[in-house]
Design a protein around this motif. Sequence first.
Motif, short mmCIF file in Angstrom:
data_model
loop_
_atom_site.label_atom_id
_atom_site.label_comp_id
_atom_site.label_asym_id
_atom_site.label_seq_id
_atom_site.Cartn_x
_atom_site.Cartn_y
_atom_site.Cartn_z
N CYS A 12 -2.92 5.49 7.67
CA CYS A 12 -3.38 5.80 9.03
C CYS A 12 -2.28 5.42 10.03
CB CYS A 12 -4.61 4.98 9.39
SG CYS A 12 -6.09 5.30 8.44
N GLU B 117 -10.37 2.48 6.79
CA GLU B 117 -10.27 3.83 6.25
C GLU B 117 -9.36 3.89 5.03
OE1 GLU B 117 -10.74 4.25 10.80
OE2 GLU B 117 -9.75 2.89 9.38
N THR B 118 -8.27 3.13 5.09
CA THR B 118 -7.31 3.15 3.98
C THR B 118 -7.86 2.41 2.76
OG1 THR B 118 -5.55 3.17 5.64
CG2 THR B 118 -4.91 2.74 3.37
N TYR C 117 -10.46 10.56 2.30
CA TYR C 117 -11.75 10.08 1.81
C TYR C 117 -12.82 11.17 1.88
CZ TYR C 117 -16.02 7.30 1.43
OH TYR C 117 -17.24 6.80 1.04
N LYS D 12 -11.03 2.27 1.97
CA LYS D 12 -11.99 3.22 1.40
C LYS D 12 -11.28 4.30 0.59
CE LYS D 12 -15.05 5.00 4.08
NZ LYS D 12 -15.68 5.60 5.30
N ASN E 267 -8.81 8.74 6.37
CA ASN E 267 -10.20 9.18 6.48
C ASN E 267 -10.39 10.61 5.98
OD1 ASN E 267 -12.33 7.52 7.10
ND2 ASN E 267 -12.59 8.29 9.18
#
Length: 322
Positions: A25, A81-82, A57, A84, A54
């Motif tokens: 990100c 986000e990373t 994902y 995940k 994201n």
Amino acid sequence: MNVKEIVADIKAKKPDIKSLLFVGCGASMSELFPAKYFMDRNAKVLRSSIHTANEFYYSTPVSCDETAIVVTCSLSGTTPETVKASKKAMELGATVVSVTIDPKSNLAANSEYQIIHGFHANYAAKMEKMGNVLAFACEVLNTYEGYADYDAMQDGFTKIYDLIEKAVQSLTPTAREFGENYANSKQIYVLGSGAAQMSAYSFSMFLLMEMQWIPASSFNSGEFFHGPFELVEKDVPYLLLMSDGPTRPMDSRVLAFLQRFDAKVTVVDAKDYGLSTIIDKSVVEFFNPMLITGILRVYAEQLAIVRNHPLTMRRYMWKLEY
């Protein structure tokens, strides 16, 4: 484990790797780009792609399977986000390599291998993330396909960090002048090409918009003449990142046009700092973003001082849920 050891271990376990995916990100994603660019320029068989975490994902590439290596990157190792995305890649059977400063972070815990880098020691250390990922991509390419310029790249890695430190030692007056000249700009346009095109993106998105609250846009030097050049007028502020290597004619064309219409342009030129005097011309283009991004950090710091707006100041980040 170092980069060479990690790749050797992956090769022993998975000799049929087909894809190398880069996930992150913000600034971390932009610092993965030089490795992606390197793969695009040199890989004949291996597939590579780059993704914001994201989107990776929620819209995961089908290439993310047991034949893939996924490099996930977050400076702190805590970007949700990373983390995940890293978990998902592991669930899909990919070999996940995390890149962070913290070996005990959530990101490191959700990866099979970890590349731990520095950041705070000096300006060169701030480029270790970018440099280590580029070195990893080079090792993957050489291990799985072979790479004729491997030795030249390795030699470059031994020299680039000292060059960055040498460059920034005498940079403050020039960077201060940039800060004074651009402190009151309503918007700044940033341009770059080749491996350095995401250095332009990163400076505009994060150092200007995020950290200085200055509206900014970035463009690939080649794309500039397919729309954005219509906004060139006298005294409109531009920052042009000039690369040393095969895409330099694109940057030179932009400079000539900006000067033709008397735009307000500052140039950060890798040649001015001797990049090609120490790194072989066969690989010099891949080191542009490390040198240029290191230099731009000083530009941002001086801009922040002139504007009395610290780089750590935020409206929303760290202050509310979003």
